[in-house]
Design a protein around this motif. Structure first.
Motif, PDB file in Angstrom:
ATOM      1  N   GLU A  24     -39.472 -24.478 -52.049  1.00 36.21           N
ATOM      2  CA  GLU A  24     -40.207 -23.644 -50.826  1.00 36.21           C
ATOM      3  C   GLU A  24     -39.435 -22.810 -49.347  1.00 36.21           C
ATOM      4  N   GLY A  27     -36.850 -19.870 -51.464  1.00 35.89           N
ATOM      5  CA  GLY A  27     -37.704 -18.938 -51.697  1.00 35.89           C
ATOM      6  C   GLY A  27     -38.142 -18.111 -50.203  1.00 35.89           C
ATOM      7  N   TRP A  28     -38.483 -18.907 -49.103  1.00 36.17           N
ATOM      8  CA  TRP A  28     -38.446 -18.158 -47.828  1.00 36.17           C
ATOM      9  C   TRP A  28     -37.125 -17.901 -47.515  1.00 36.17           C
ATOM     10  N   ASN A  90     -41.335 -12.941 -56.917  1.00 36.61           N
ATOM     11  CA  ASN A  90     -42.168 -14.575 -54.842  1.00 36.61           C
ATOM     12  C   ASN A  90     -42.879 -14.180 -54.788  1.00 36.61           C
ATOM     13  N   GLY A  91     -42.729 -12.828 -54.136  1.00 35.93           N
ATOM     14  CA  GLY A  91     -44.184 -12.507 -53.625  1.00 35.93           C
ATOM     15  C   GLY A  91     -45.754 -12.907 -54.271  1.00 35.93           C
ATOM     16  N   ARG A  93     -46.000 -14.981 -56.662  1.00 36.64           N
ATOM     17  CA  ARG A  93     -46.058 -15.934 -56.485  1.00 36.64           C
ATOM     18  C   ARG A  93     -46.718 -16.921 -55.352  1.00 36.64           C
ATOM     19  N   THR A  94     -46.143 -16.133 -54.259  1.00 40.57           N
ATOM     20  CA  THR A  94     -47.206 -17.244 -53.081  1.00 40.57           C
ATOM     21  C   THR A  94     -48.365 -16.966 -53.717  1.00 40.57           C
ATOM     22  N   ASN A  97     -50.242 -18.678 -55.843  1.00 35.32           N
ATOM     23  CA  ASN A  97     -50.093 -20.511 -55.463  1.00 35.32           C
ATOM     24  C   ASN A  97     -50.878 -20.460 -54.113  1.00 35.32           C
ATOM     25  N   ASP A  98     -51.550 -19.307 -53.308  1.00 37.02           N
ATOM     26  CA  ASP A  98     -53.071 -19.611 -52.205  1.00 37.02           C
ATOM     27  C   ASP A  98     -53.840 -19.230 -52.479  1.00 37.02           C
TER      28      ASP A  98
END
Length: 152
Positions: A24, A27-28, A90-91, A93-94, A97-98
């Motif tokens: 994480e 990824g950030w 990736n965005g 995916r975030t 996940n949220d």
């Protein structure tokens, strides 16, 4: 409880972090670095395509063929493609996940994101590096492209 004591927070106990790399965090960091790189790549792309030469009216097959003849522009466009697709996946995916609470659904969506991003990366890279403007050209025409392809 006395007036000097602060009550314990009601938040759930966070599980201990697993050993290994902190994906994480990486990824950030990737999102920040790729965002800055994409700004440079995209504005360079727009400047060359729209401001230099004839502007938008000059963008045609010949312009793209000339641009893809240069390894510099091939790598520029491939780097932009890779960074943008991985950044976007990736965005997404975030966001998944949220907002997706069911574990199986989340896993399926994240896999679908990475598979589609991977497919588009492979397809886009193949297009850039295997682009052949002479493919399917008929020899009866007197176009500039015919002359160029005949010289090769």
């Amino acid at each position: 409880m006395t007036a000097d004591t602060i009550a314990a927070p009601r938040s759930p106990r966070t599980p201990a972090r697993k050993s290994g790399p902190n994906l994480e965090k990486w990824g950030w960091i990737y999102m920040r670095v790729s965002g800055v790189a994409l700004i440079i790549l995209i504005f360079g792309h727009l400047f060359v395509n729209l401001m230099l030469g004839e502007g938008i009216s000059g963008i045609d097959f010949a312009f793209v063929a000339g641009k893809f003849a240069s390894p510099f522009w091939q790598w520029w466009d491939v780097l932009m493609l890779w960074l943008a697709l991985i950044h976007g996946a990736n965005g997404m995916r975030t966001i998944v996940n949220d907002y997706v609470t069911h574990e199986t659904t989340r896993r399926v969506l994240v896999w679908a994101l990475w598979l589609s991003a991977g497919f588009l990366i492979v397809l886009g890279t193949l297009v850039v590096f295997t682009f052949d403007p002479c493919l399917g050209i008929e020899s009866s025409s007197t176009d500039w492209l015919i002359e160029t392809c005949a010289a090769l």
